[in-house]
Design an enzyme around this catalytic site. Structure first.
Site, short mmCIF file in Angstrom:
data_model
loop_
_atom_site.label_atom_id
_atom_site.label_comp_id
_atom_site.label_asym_id
_atom_site.label_seq_id
_atom_site.Cartn_x
_atom_site.Cartn_y
_atom_site.Cartn_z
N GLY A 130 22.30 9.31 -32.37
CA GLY A 130 21.98 10.06 -31.15
C GLY A 130 22.47 9.38 -29.90
O GLY A 130 22.73 10.06 -28.89
N ALA A 131 22.59 8.06 -29.92
CA ALA A 131 23.07 7.34 -28.74
C ALA A 131 24.52 7.72 -28.42
O ALA A 131 24.92 7.74 -27.26
CB ALA A 131 22.94 5.84 -28.94
N GLY A 182 0.81 -1.20 0.00
CA GLY A 182 0.00 0.00 0.00
C GLY A 182 0.85 1.25 0.00
O GLY A 182 1.89 1.34 -0.65
N GLY A 183 0.41 2.26 0.76
CA GLY A 183 1.13 3.52 0.81
C GLY A 183 2.54 3.39 1.36
O GLY A 183 3.39 4.24 1.11
#
Length: 516
Positions: free
Chosen positions: A406-407, A171-172
């Site tokens: 671009g890498a 949960g939280g």
């Protein structure tokens, strides 16, 4: 009451607090193969160094007859001690008390130790083993979680925050570890999830077990939520101690240097046999990393997640460094969504805590495919670009083989203001690989050729000789030098010493807007 009687009463109260939920629940914890909160702290910290906070605090709730169920310490042990002689703050959930569930006082204790860590500039380690929010305390428990989350945010990038999941975390409760820098899990006994198997089956009809849903294997291999897993709790705690040895106490200190044990000028001939002559043949980049860094020092981070990128800590002449490297043996070392996330998070951590970064590049590009495009490879790849570009720590880069498109730019290139960029003679720095480039540039010529494949191979070889090499980049100053692989360690050791005094300030701003 005499002084002796008062002291005896104090000792009895302290002894009661140390029992936690009592002998039966301690035994039940042991039967599950788990240590108690105090046993974990005693094992983790240097002998005799632990100083406890708030051992006698108790909850104030009266709901559901809780006023008749009070245990000193209220389910969490907090304080500080030393790891290898350096101060570390710690809190440990006590599962023997209300299942380690968090209530108002529990949260106040955790917040206090987090505040002290932040104020004094020392790491904080959380040992999580909790059933979650204490239902009997209602909104007070939820408020307590939020108070902790807010402190995690304030401490981020200021002091190292480390989480160990030693049992349930649901949960939280998962969001505090998620904000911290590194998460350790224990195989079979630790689990993390937002909603448990029963809720999932009720809502979606899907049947899933605890281990598959949120076990160590899932989170270190599939989700990337956790960075380390260990077969037993003591192994996990040992690993946390080792991780801390690479880290500074806070963001204004440098990482600790250890007495060097390895020759700084050591030649590394072994790496010359690692990179294959055939450009398409894979190899293990770890076989390059380990001979170059100080012997036996490489400590891999998130080893099982996004294995096409390797991250970890190591030492170079005794100095702590972070290492990022493309892994050619997994998907040819291409960058994809997961590896971009893994790399950017690690680079930003190193930059926040003054850890120099050594990058090894062998990347043919970004992973193609509709699943990657639809999953947001553009924005996720931009995170890695952003992380390197904003980094102000020393950046050293070695291109071992492919550096395409671009890498090439993204992987700590000179254009992102990396400090030292080297290439090996095997490096291929180009817009794209020779075959793809030839197919585009010579499309018409190939179509007219009598022997298409023979002509294609000839053109590929010509392109590789002309463009897919390190020398064009060296001529333009995009790499500082082309070096023999065996000399890599000696170069990097000298460069790191030169860069230790590096100071770089960016423009004034509240914060950048990384493409999340």
């Amino acid at each position: 009451m005499t002084m002796d009687e008062k002291i005896e009463e104090l000792r009895e109260r302290k002894a009661e607090a140390e029992k936690g939920g009592g002998e039966d629940r301690i035994q039940a914890q042991h039967d599950r193969g788990k240590m108690t909160a105090r046993e974990r702290i005693d094992y983790f910290l240097d002998d005799g160094s632990f100083v406890e906070f708030d051992a006698l605090r108790e909850h104030r709730s009266t709901n559901f007859d809780m006023d008749e169920r009070k245990v000193p310490g209220d389910g969490v042990v907090t304080g500080y001690g030393e790891v290898d002689g350096r101060t570390v703050f710690v809190f440990a959930h006590d599962f023997t008390v209300f299942g380690g569930s968090l209530g108002e006082v529990f949260a106040e204790k955790v917040c206090k130790v987090m505040d002290r860590a932040l104020e004094t500039g020392a790491p904080i380690v959380g040992l999580n083993d909790s059933a979650g929010a204490r239902i009997q305390e209602g909104i007070d428990s939820l408020a307590g979680y939020a108070d902790i989350f807010h402190r995690n945010q304030k401490a981020s990038g200021v002091i190292p925050q480390i989480s160990a999941i030693m049992g349930p975390c649901a949960g939280g409760a998962v969001y505090s570890p998620a904000i911290t820098d590194f998460i350790f899990m224990v195989e079979e006994t630790s689990h993390m999830f937002i909603t448990g198997p029963d809720v999932i089956e009720t809502v979606t009809g899907e049947e899933v077990g605890f281990e598959e849903l949120g076990g160590a294997g899932t989170h270190t291999g599939e989700s990337g939520v956790a960075h380390f897993s260990a077969a037993a709790e003591k192994e996990a705690l040992d690993d946390i101690r080792y991780l801390l040895s690479f880290l500074p106490q806070n963001n204004v200190e440098d990482p600790p240097r250890v007495e060097p044990w390895d020759d700084p000028d050591r030649s590394v001939e072994a790496v010359e046999d690692v990179v294959p002559d055939l450009p398409q043949k894979p190899y293990d980049i770890v076989d390059v990393i380990e001979p170059i860094v100080d012997e036996g020092s490489f400590f891999e981070v998130a080893e099982r997640y996004a294995r096409n990128l390797v991250t970890g800590f190591a030492r170079l002449d005794g100095h702590a460094i972070g290492v990022v490297a493309n892994q050619p043996r997994v998907n040819a070392g291409t960058l994809d969504i997961d590896s971009s996330l893994k790399g950017s998070r690690f680079v930003r951590f190193c930059d926040a805590f003054n850890v120099p970064i050594l990058t090894f590049v062998d990347v043919p590009g970004f992973m193609p495919g509709t699943d990657q495009e639809h999953g947001g490879i553009i924005k996720h790849g931009a995170k890695l670009l952003y992380a390197y570009s904003e980094a102000t720590v020393p950046l050293m880069t070695v291109i071992t083989r492919k550096a395409y498109g671009g890498a090439y730019d993204v992987m700590a290139s000179k254009h992102l203001e990396a400090d030292v960029n080297y290439a090996w003679p095997t490096a291929e720095i180009a817009v794209m690989g020779p075959r793809g480039a030839v197919n585009i540039l010579y499309d018409d010529e190939l179509e007219a050729a009598e022997d298409v494949e023979a002509r294609r191979e000839q053109l590929i070889e010509e392109y590789r000789d002309a463009f897919a090499n390190p020398y064009t980049a060296a001529e333009r100053g995009f790499v500082d030098d082309v070096i023999e692989p065996k000399d890599t360690r000696a170069h990097l050791v000298k460069d790191l010493e030169m860069l230790r005094s590096k100071r770089k300030e960016g423009p004034s701003r509240k914060h950048g807007n990384i493409p999340l």
